[in-house]
Design an enzyme around this catalytic site. Structure first.
Site, PDB file in Angstrom:
ATOM      1  N   HIS B 238       0.865  -1.175   0.000  1.00 36.34           N
ATOM      2  CA  HIS B 238       0.000   0.000   0.000  1.00 36.34           C
ATOM      3  C   HIS B 238       0.903   1.226   0.000  1.00 36.34           C
ATOM      4  O   HIS B 238       1.859   1.288   0.768  1.00 36.34           O
ATOM      5  CB  HIS B 238      -0.885  -0.029   1.254  1.00 36.34           C
ATOM      6  N   LEU B 252      -1.517   1.731   8.472  1.00 31.92           N
ATOM      7  CA  LEU B 252      -2.150   2.219   7.253  1.00 31.92           C
ATOM      8  C   LEU B 252      -2.676   3.649   7.346  1.00 31.92           C
ATOM      9  O   LEU B 252      -3.248   4.047   8.355  1.00 31.92           O
ATOM     10  CB  LEU B 252      -3.320   1.285   6.923  1.00 31.92           C
TER      11      LEU B 252
END
Lengths: 246, 607
Positions: B238, B252
């Site tokens: 990511h 995240l």
């Protein structure tokens, strides 16, 4: 790099004691990092429950220097490191080992609460219409990550151990989310009063203070539920009306 | 130990894993009228689904009525660089809207449009605003909805229980063997069908957004039971994980930040994403900052800003900026959402409302107010596209009676997953796995697993205790060394030479893992659990490395410095991993089934 001492509870339901561990600390560390470091370097079998490490799953609840906290969101620079940092398990639930408690009671409580029962769909395609304004009230309650810190701090559970008669702040939030859900049709006021013990709460707001999601538990969830109970069960006009009807 | 009796349970369908896919499978199987057991490695409702932030992709067309399943299908295939199982991509795009609406019927409270329907937001690689969401905590909403619905469906939930091995009778899977974390007691689960829904493999890498649970258990259980794995080289990094402070590295930062208008800048203050726009996306990407901003604010005539290109591409651009000396102080780049205050009168409040948990996360963990200053971000291991090879319709693996759904299954996402397609994947294929597992189970007779098999597994599981003391190594150092090695040698940028080195080191790591000792007793002993998870982690790591060596091209999330271009030949092949008869790992390339012509036409029409 400096070091700090952590006074961690080690033991089981049969007994135990605090043990001191000194470990290196670096910038930005949280209590859970220190516990993991100790686990990896000094005490491989140290029991600690955790998952996301980002304050989203609510697994790593414990008491740090006596306050109920998520270990993953408690930064060391917010604690006085010149003396040992105590880390101990939640007190409102039975201990399994070290920092891990048996929270299964909470799961049983939830099962006993009347589930969501939506009204008929609003549109022919089976969907509903809700205003953002109306859902926001419920969305606050649905932020709950089920860390059970509010249960831990609540004196009805922590001190009076009334687990059999009182569902605790977490589940008043849950019940409020259902009761105030724009689509829900069930009525939980009777069970809230009789089975769930909403009357035991005397609004000390300890739960609101410890909530890591900053849910206004007492004012927004519990007090409105108490009001509903009063309106339905104790309002003299309604009471009179009910008497005549029966 | 010989006298130990194992608590034994029997179900028609046993679901291993209780995130979105597992819960959805269990609910469906239970609705089909069979008995269901649901195994959670953690407490119920804590699985990784809870971390999903941005939303769930479904072509509800509530915000843009040009959207429908065909566009979602074409977007998913393009994002996956056409290695996807086209049938899974079709089913997913067709069924996601119904699965989203069903959540609402079970109590989910999504954000709303002005006319009271489910609101949808923009996300990387999706042509139209498609993600149903609740601020930036959509995953929590989803798992809690499934959990609160699921607990009233008669499912037997086993919390904090880990499965060590699947039990077989001939070719068929007939149950599973594991232990409860609380007391360390062994458990035998007999089942007529088993659904794997164990999630990913993120713990194989050092920098990851995944928790301790993501050790590739389902992948490894399936592999050892004889099932094929597919496309294991495709690991999604990511683009935006936190990089500072060190202890939160990898956590995240939702793509939703960019969806709401957040931009990426390097240390020169430049929006570097405009500099490199892949051919496949040129016609659908904004030409200047102004157009990009208009897109994020819902202007249907504008095209998306380059920050919303696919995750693989954005991650590599960030790596390039850092490598070429234009990174942020702590080795990332800047993600700036605070700048929108210049455009929106109530900008700060808007940010706190749309991205509450990001606001909270940075404020608490990094001491940064994202409404005032930019975040520092860099790539983090997030998701594995590869997994158990399944039949696209039924989700059954190549082993009879063994099903897989969600992240641990392969196929839907091809070479790269689009954001938002994971939550919909869990629901669509969780539901299908549950339905077909129940159907399969009904047709089977129960089988008693062989006692000697169970006893051998128990002995093996307890071996680390016998090695404790003396100079036996603990499990953590082996895990750290594996993570370091995977991060540096099989990470975002790969070369033949480094991956070879990685493959050569597995033998040594396996040997060390086989010798680790653990202290203490069996109660909630994380050291013991880590020791047992190690072999799964090693197995999946090896599958990633060997598959990556075989794919001599750069495609999607798999980027090779020694093969920079796509190879059209390899674009027709999936990579398959299986356990050979000699016990060694075999890796092969097999052709993708030919796509149905109507679906091919949809792809052409959407180019």
């Amino acid at each position: 790099m400096s070091s700090a001492t952590f006074r961690i509870w080690r033991g089981s339901s049969e007994g135990g004691e605090f043990q001191d561990y000194t470990t290196e600390v670096s910038e930005g560390m949280v209590v859970l990092d220190a516990v993991h470091q100790i686990q990896a370097e000094q005490a491989n079998d140290l029991a600690v429950r955790w998952n996301c490490k980002a304050g989203k799953c609510g697994s790593c609840s414990a008491e740090v220097n006596g306050s109920p906290k998520l270990m993953c969101m408690t930064r060391l620079n917010a604690l006085p490191l010149e003396r040992p940092v105590t880390v101990e398990p939640m007190q409102a639930f039975p201990l399994i080992r070290d920092l891990v408690t048996d929270v299964s009671w909470n799961y049983k409580v939830k099962e006993a609460i009347e589930p969501f029962a939506p009204r008929e769909p609003d549109a022919p395609d089976g969907t509903w219409r809700m205003e953002q304004y109306d859902v926001e009230r419920v969305q606050e309650f649905r932020k709950c990550i089920e860390c059970f810190l509010c249960q831990d701090v609540c004196h009805v559970l922590r001190d009076h151990r009334l687990h059999g008669e009182f569902i605790g702040p977490r589940f008043f939030v849950h019940a409020a989310a259902l009761e105030m859900h724009p689509l829900d049709t069930a009525d939980r006021t009777t069970e809230l009063a009789n089975d769930h013990g909403v009357g035991y709460c005397n609004i000390t707001k300890c739960c609101t203070k410890v909530c890591p999601e900053e849910i206004t538990i007492t004012d927004n969830a519990i007090i409105p539920l108490k009001e509903r109970v009063v309106d339905k069960m104790y309002d003299p006009v309604t009471k009179l009306f009910r008497m005549f009807r029966s | 130990m010989d006298n130990e009796s194992y608590q034994s349970s029997e179900y028609d369908v046993l679901v291993i894993g209780a995130g979105g896919a597992g819960l959805r499978a269990a609910i469906e199987a239970s609705a089909a009228g069979v008995s269901v057991g649901l195994i959670c490695k953690s407490l119920l409702g804590k699985a990784h689904t809870v971390m999903a932030e941005g939303g769930m992709a479904a072509s509800l067309a509530n915000v843009d009525d040009r959207d429908d399943w065909t566009v979602h299908f074409a977007d998913t295939m393009r994002g996956g660089q056409y290695l996807n199982s086209w049938r899974m991509a079709e089913l997913h795009a067709r069924e996601a809207p119904a699965r989203a609406r069903e959540l609402e019927a079970w109590g989910a409270v999504f954000d709303r449009t002005k006319d009271g329907r489910i609101l949808q937001r923009n996300f990387g690689g999706h042509k139209y605003p498609r993600l149903a969401h609740v601020g930036d905590r959509t995953g929590l909403e989803m798992i809690r909805t499934l959990q609160d619905h699921g607990i009233h469906q008669g499912i037997d939930v086993r919390m904090e229980c880990t499965i060590v091995e699947l039990l077989k009778d001939g070719d068929r899977v007939v149950g599973a063997f594991g232990y409860d974390r609380e007391r360390g007691r062994f458990r035998v689960f007999r089942a007529r069908a088993v659904v794997l829904a164990t999630g990913g493999i993120g713990r194989a890498f050092k920098v990851t957004s995944n928790s301790w649970e993501y050790t590739g258990d389902g992948h490894a259980l399936a592999y050892r039971a004889g099932a094929d794995l597919m496309d294991m080289e495709f690991v999604q990094f990511h683009p935006t994980g936190m990089v500072w402070p060190p202890s939160v590295r990898g956590i995240l930062v939702t793509e939703g930040v960019r969806g709401e208008g957040g931009v990426l800048r390097n240390s020169d203050g430049k929006r570097f994403m405009f500099e490199d726009i892949p051919e496949l996306y040129r016609s659908s990407t904004a030409t200047d900052e102004e157009e990009g901003w208009r897109y994020t604010q819902g202007d249907k005539q504008s095209r998306r800003p380059p920050e919303l290109l696919t995750r693989d591409h954005v991650a590599r651009c960030i790596v390039r900026e850092v490598k070429e000396g234009r990174g942020s102080p702590h080795g990332g780049v800047f993600l700036d959402i605070a700048w929108i205050r210049k455009r929106l009168p109530n900008g700060a409040e808007h940010i706190r409302k749309k991205l509450p948990s990001m606001y909270h996360q940075f404020k608490q963990l990094a001491g940064i107010d994202i409404t005032e200053e930019p975040m520092e971000v860099g790539p983090t291991t997030h998701y594995v596209m590869g997994g158990v090879r399944v039949d696209p319709d039924s989700q059954m693996s190549t082993v009879p009676g063994l099903f897989a759904a969600g992240e641990c299954a392969a196929g839907l996402h091809g070479a790269n997953r689009l954001g938002g397609n994971s939550l919909s994947d869990l629901l669509v294929f969780g539901q299908r796995a549950g339905r077909y597992a129940a159907e399969y189970a009904r047709a089977q007779t129960p089988v008693e697993p062989a006692q000697d098999q169970v006893e051998a597994l128990a002995r093996e599981a307890l071996a680390p205790f016998e090695r404790a003391g003396g100079d036996a190594e603990g499990p953590y150092q082996v895990q750290f060394d594996l993570q370091d090695m995977m991060q540096s040698q099989v990470g975002i940028v790969r070369t033949q030479e480094e991956m070879r080195k990685a493959v050569d080191s597995f033998e040594g790591l396996h040997a060390r893992a086989g010798r680790v000792g653990v202290q203490g007793n069996r109660e909630y002993n994380a050291g013991w659990h880590t020791a047992l998870d190690l072999r799964n982690l090693l197995m999946v790591s090896e599958a990633v490395a060997r598959s990556a060596i075989l794919r001599k091209e750069s495609r999607g999330a798999h980027f090779r410095e020694d093969h920079l271009e796509k190879d059209p030949e390899l674009g027709r092949l999936n990579t398959v991993v299986r356990c050979g008869e000699d016990g060694r790992m075999q890796v092969a390339q097999e052709p993708i089934p030919e796509i149905r012509s109507d679906l091919q036409q949809i792809i052409e029409d959407n180019k």
